[in-house]
Design a protein around this motif. Structure first.
Motif, mmCIF file in Angstrom:
data_model
loop_
_atom_site.group_PDB
_atom_site.id
_atom_site.type_symbol
_atom_site.label_atom_id
_atom_site.label_comp_id
_atom_site.label_asym_id
_atom_site.label_seq_id
_atom_site.Cartn_x
_atom_site.Cartn_y
_atom_site.Cartn_z
ATOM 1 N N ASN A 8 9.560 -5.588 8.691
ATOM 2 C CA ASN A 8 10.401 -6.470 7.871
ATOM 3 C C ASN A 8 11.781 -6.686 8.513
ATOM 4 O OD1 ASN A 8 12.188 -7.255 5.593
ATOM 5 N ND2 ASN A 8 10.308 -6.955 4.423
ATOM 6 N N TYR A 63 0.835 -1.212 0.000
ATOM 7 C CA TYR A 63 0.000 0.000 0.000
ATOM 8 C C TYR A 63 0.865 1.256 0.000
ATOM 9 C CZ TYR A 63 -3.741 -3.186 1.008
ATOM 10 O OH TYR A 63 -4.635 -4.211 0.900
ATOM 11 N N ALA A 64 1.879 1.262 0.884
ATOM 12 C CA ALA A 64 2.683 2.467 1.051
ATOM 13 C C ALA A 64 3.558 2.716 -0.178
ATOM 14 C CB ALA A 64 3.541 2.323 2.311
ATOM 15 N N VAL A 66 15.171 -7.192 -1.612
ATOM 16 C CA VAL A 66 16.118 -6.325 -0.899
ATOM 17 C C VAL A 66 16.752 -7.142 0.222
ATOM 18 C CG1 VAL A 66 16.311 -4.255 0.552
ATOM 19 C CG2 VAL A 66 14.722 -4.283 -1.400
ATOM 20 N N THR A 87 -1.923 -0.009 9.733
ATOM 21 C CA THR A 87 -3.073 -0.278 8.864
ATOM 22 C C THR A 87 -2.767 0.188 7.441
ATOM 23 O OG1 THR A 87 -4.198 1.859 9.084
ATOM 24 C CG2 THR A 87 -4.661 0.231 10.797
ATOM 25 N N ALA A 88 -3.544 -0.349 6.496
ATOM 26 C CA ALA A 88 -3.386 0.049 5.099
ATOM 27 C C ALA A 88 -3.765 1.523 4.930
ATOM 28 C CB ALA A 88 -4.270 -0.828 4.225
ATOM 29 N N LYS A 128 -17.430 -2.668 3.102
ATOM 30 C CA LYS A 128 -16.113 -3.296 2.928
ATOM 31 C C LYS A 128 -15.737 -3.324 1.444
ATOM 32 C CE LYS A 128 -12.628 -5.734 4.689
ATOM 33 N NZ LYS A 128 -11.765 -5.318 5.778
ATOM 34 N N ASN A 178 10.430 -4.376 -5.853
ATOM 35 C CA ASN A 178 9.522 -5.289 -5.148
ATOM 36 C C ASN A 178 9.915 -6.730 -5.433
ATOM 37 O OD1 ASN A 178 7.090 -5.349 -3.427
ATOM 38 N ND2 ASN A 178 6.253 -6.580 -5.085
ATOM 39 N N ARG A 179 9.651 -7.582 -4.448
ATOM 40 C CA ARG A 179 10.036 -8.996 -4.547
ATOM 41 C C ARG A 179 9.294 -9.718 -5.666
ATOM 42 N NH1 ARG A 179 8.609 -11.466 0.789
ATOM 43 N NH2 ARG A 179 10.555 -10.686 1.571
ATOM 44 N N ASP A 191 4.051 -0.258 7.576
ATOM 45 C CA ASP A 191 4.176 -1.072 8.790
ATOM 46 C C ASP A 191 5.583 -1.123 9.378
ATOM 47 O OD1 ASP A 191 1.508 -1.531 8.537
ATOM 48 O OD2 ASP A 191 1.641 -3.712 8.438
HETATM 49 C C1 LIG Z 1 -5.621 -10.415 6.789
HETATM 50 C C2 LIG Z 1 -5.350 -8.942 7.005
HETATM 51 C C3 LIG Z 1 -6.419 -8.046 7.014
HETATM 52 C C4 LIG Z 1 -6.174 -6.678 7.176
HETATM 53 N N1 LIG Z 1 -7.241 -5.822 7.149
HETATM 54 C C5 LIG Z 1 -7.011 -4.487 7.188
HETATM 55 C C6 LIG Z 1 -8.099 -3.567 7.028
HETATM 56 O O1 LIG Z 1 -9.265 -3.969 6.898
HETATM 57 N N2 LIG Z 1 -7.820 -2.232 7.030
HETATM 58 C C7 LIG Z 1 -6.532 -1.754 7.148
HETATM 59 O O2 LIG Z 1 -6.334 -0.526 7.090
HETATM 60 N N3 LIG Z 1 -5.480 -2.601 7.323
HETATM 61 C C8 LIG Z 1 -5.686 -3.949 7.345
HETATM 62 N N4 LIG Z 1 -4.623 -4.819 7.486
HETATM 63 C C9 LIG Z 1 -3.257 -4.276 7.707
HETATM 64 C C10 LIG Z 1 -2.628 -3.863 6.372
HETATM 65 O O3 LIG Z 1 -2.714 -4.921 5.444
HETATM 66 C C11 LIG Z 1 -1.160 -3.459 6.567
HETATM 67 O O4 LIG Z 1 -1.117 -2.423 7.525
HETATM 68 C C12 LIG Z 1 -0.579 -2.984 5.238
HETATM 69 O O5 LIG Z 1 -0.492 -4.074 4.337
HETATM 70 C C13 LIG Z 1 0.804 -2.346 5.394
HETATM 71 O O6 LIG Z 1 1.177 -1.838 4.137
HETATM 72 P P1 LIG Z 1 2.705 -1.700 3.726
HETATM 73 O O7 LIG Z 1 2.722 -1.084 2.366
HETATM 74 O O8 LIG Z 1 3.471 -1.057 4.817
HETATM 75 O O9 LIG Z 1 3.277 -3.191 3.663
HETATM 76 P P2 LIG Z 1 2.862 -4.493 2.852
HETATM 77 O O10 LIG Z 1 1.443 -4.483 2.472
HETATM 78 O O11 LIG Z 1 3.375 -5.605 3.714
HETATM 79 O O12 LIG Z 1 3.748 -4.411 1.531
HETATM 80 C C14 LIG Z 1 5.145 -4.619 1.547
HETATM 81 C C15 LIG Z 1 5.615 -4.949 0.142
HETATM 82 O O13 LIG Z 1 7.029 -5.125 0.180
HETATM 83 C C16 LIG Z 1 7.389 -6.346 -0.461
HETATM 84 N N5 LIG Z 1 8.606 -6.856 0.174
HETATM 85 C C17 LIG Z 1 8.725 -7.353 1.425
HETATM 86 N N6 LIG Z 1 10.006 -7.684 1.668
HETATM 87 C C18 LIG Z 1 10.696 -7.400 0.556
HETATM 88 C C19 LIG Z 1 12.066 -7.499 0.207
HETATM 89 N N7 LIG Z 1 12.986 -7.966 1.063
HETATM 90 N N8 LIG Z 1 12.437 -7.101 -1.024
HETATM 91 C C20 LIG Z 1 11.528 -6.617 -1.915
HETATM 92 N N9 LIG Z 1 10.228 -6.490 -1.631
HETATM 93 C C21 LIG Z 1 9.809 -6.870 -0.403
HETATM 94 C C22 LIG Z 1 6.188 -7.252 -0.247
HETATM 95 O O14 LIG Z 1 6.170 -8.288 -1.215
HETATM 96 C C23 LIG Z 1 5.036 -6.251 -0.408
HETATM 97 O O15 LIG Z 1 4.713 -6.093 -1.764
HETATM 98 C C24 LIG Z 1 -4.837 -6.200 7.349
HETATM 99 C C25 LIG Z 1 -3.769 -7.112 7.348
HETATM 100 C C26 LIG Z 1 -4.014 -8.469 7.178
HETATM 101 C C27 LIG Z 1 -2.845 -9.437 7.156
#
Ligand SMILES: Cc1cc2nc3c(=O)[nH]c(=O)nc-3n(C[C@H](O)[C@H](O)[C@H](O)COP(=O)(O)OP(=O)(O)OC[C@H]3O[C@@H](n4cnc5c(N)ncnc54)[C@H](O)[C@@H]3O)c2cc1C
Length: 391
Positions: free
Chosen positions: A256, A11-12, A76, A306-307, A370, A33-34, A290
């Motif tokens: 991570n 998301y971020a 990464v 959160t997302a 939703k 991205n992975r 996160d």
């Molecule tokens: C089942 C579930 C339900 C949820 N429901 C909600 C909801 O209803 N509302 C809400 O706001 N939040 C919800 N959340 C929380 C939300 O999903 C997270 O807060 C959000 O995904 C964080 O976004 P992010 O971009 O920080 O990380 P992520 O979504 O974890 O994205 C990280 C990205 O980095 C990539 N990556 C990771 N490691 C590496 C690496 N070493 N090298 C290259 N790429 C890498 C991953 O593949 C991924 O694409 C939920 C979470 C879960 C698991």
């Protein structure tokens, strides 16, 4: 020319890359991205329960990002902050002038013995699919084994992910029972939680409704029950044993592991950032989503992971990188929540919405809310076509 590197296309990262591309900077923008696809982490519980397929919650990153963004598919392995370099599994190290680090979450085991080996986490498409296949194979196996534990599922934790998973599971279970010819009265689904409260972010009335709904569908809740060990086929809480051949591990998340591996000053792989989301001694580096720990001035606590917050942080971080490239001052991160929605299967749920008044909702209307939230998220990261294709 400046090089801006964005790590992670969750998301971020997706949102930050989109915002940077719109600014028409004279800069190279690289998104690492992975996988070649983005996945909607907020729907992983549906993959794990088998109510959605991976194609329903993923899209090809290259198809949706601006041509101004170079997409590099690699993992990464580390970040050298002094040299401003990202190391990768398969490519040469990447040098950056600005870094937006959005590497996201992993499963947290809190050091509980056996949790990693014997619990099934839901952290990405692969782990969620693995959890689903294990569940299906274990239920199907009952016909040969007649082991009652093949019909038992324990879900560890009673936060958002656990409750949303339980909602999908109780929705699908009657179909699995029919498909595999299982004795419905011997299916046992338990949820074990250390704290006395389930879904602490919701008002008691909504929690009671959600718990009542899931109990009616056969879920047994065990609150104030701290898990002390996870063994093959059993979750242990001091002298209590909960036997199950499917153990879903959804007790919480940490950032991570690349964060700790790279020597950041971190706690559970999350790093405290300045109020503009940059790092204290490295103003060229922003941590969002996160992996960042951002104090909420209103509550005095850290913002939750959160997302919704990840997307808001991406807007601020991208705007601040653009400001710095253009020699302008950066701005503080502020956040106004539009509410929280917890689904209990594909068609019902509970929600507290803070938009055009405060709304406490339950039942079928939340299924519609939703869907709107999920569609909006795809729109914010990608485009209207991708959103419509997902429907
Ligand atoms: C089942 C579930 C339900 C949820 N429901 C909600 C909801 O209803 N509302 C809400 O706001 N939040 C919800 N959340 C929380 C939300 O999903 C997270 O807060 C959000 O995904 C964080 O976004 P992010 O971009 O920080 O990380 P992520 O979504 O974890 O994205 C990280 C990205 O980095 C990539 N990556 C990771 N490691 C590496 C690496 N070493 N090298 C290259 N790429 C890498 C991953 O593949 C991924 O694409 C939920 C979470 C879960 C698991």
């Amino acid at each position: 020319m400046n090089t801006i590197v964005v790590l992670g296309a969750g998301y971020a990262g997706m949102r930050a890359a989109k915002k940077l591309a719109h600014a028409n900077l004279d800069a190279r923008i690289i998104l690492v991205n992975r996988h070649p696809y983005h996945y909607e982490a907020t729907q992983l519980h549906q993959i794990a329960a088998g109510t959605k397929e991976p194609a329903d919650v993923t899209f090809d990153i290259r198809k949706v990002v601006s041509p101004k963004v170079e997409v590099l598919i690699d993992t990464v392995t580390g970040i050298d902050q002094e040299e401003r370099r990202v190391t990768l599994e398969e490519h040469e190290p990447l040098r950056y002038d600005y870094l937006i680090n959005a590497l996201g979450f992993e499963s947290e085991t809190f050091g509980i013995k056996g949790a990693e080996e014997n619990g099934w986490p839901l952290v990405d498409i692969d782990t969620s699919l693995a959890a689903r296949h294990h569940l299906e194979q274990t239920l199907a196996n009952y016909r040969n084994s007649h082991d009652p534990n093949d019909l038992h599922v324990v879900v560890c934790g009673a936060g958002f992910t656990s409750i949303e998973y339980l909602g999908e599971l109780v929705y699908r279970m009657p179909k699995l029972v029919a498909e595999y010819g299982l004795p419905a009265d011997q299916i046992n689904i338990s949820c074990i939680e250390a704290s006395p409260k389930i879904l602490p972010m919701f008002s008691q009335k909504l929690v009671d409704w959600a718990v009542g709904y899931l109990k009616k569908k056969g879920v047994e809740f065990h609150t104030s029950t701290a898990i002390t060990e996870v063994r093959p086929g059993a979750v242990i809480s001091n002298d209590q044993e909960f036997k199950a051949n499917t153990i879903i591990w959804t007790t919480g998340v940490r950032g991570n592991h690349v964060i700790a591996d790279s020597g950041y000053n971190q706690k559970r792989n999350r790093v405290v950032v300045e109020d503009d989301l940059s790092l204290k001694d490295h103003p060229e580096e922003y941590l969002i989503g996160d992996i960042s720990a951002v104090p909420d001035p209103e509550s005095g606590r850290l913002f939750p992971t959160t997302a919704q917050i990840s997307i808001a942080q991406a807007d601020t971080a991208a705007a601040n990188v653009i400001a710095r490239v253009q020699g302008r001052p950066t701005k503080r991160f502020t956040f106004k929540s539009i509410g929280t929605v917890c689904s209990l299967g594909p068609h019902v749920g509970v929600a507290e919405i803070d938009m055009m008044g405060k709304w406490k909702l339950k039942g079928a209307v939340v299924g519609i809310v939703k869907k709107i939230v999920n569609d909006r998220s795809v729109l914010e990261l990608a485009n209207i076509r991708t959103m419509l294709e997902g429907n």
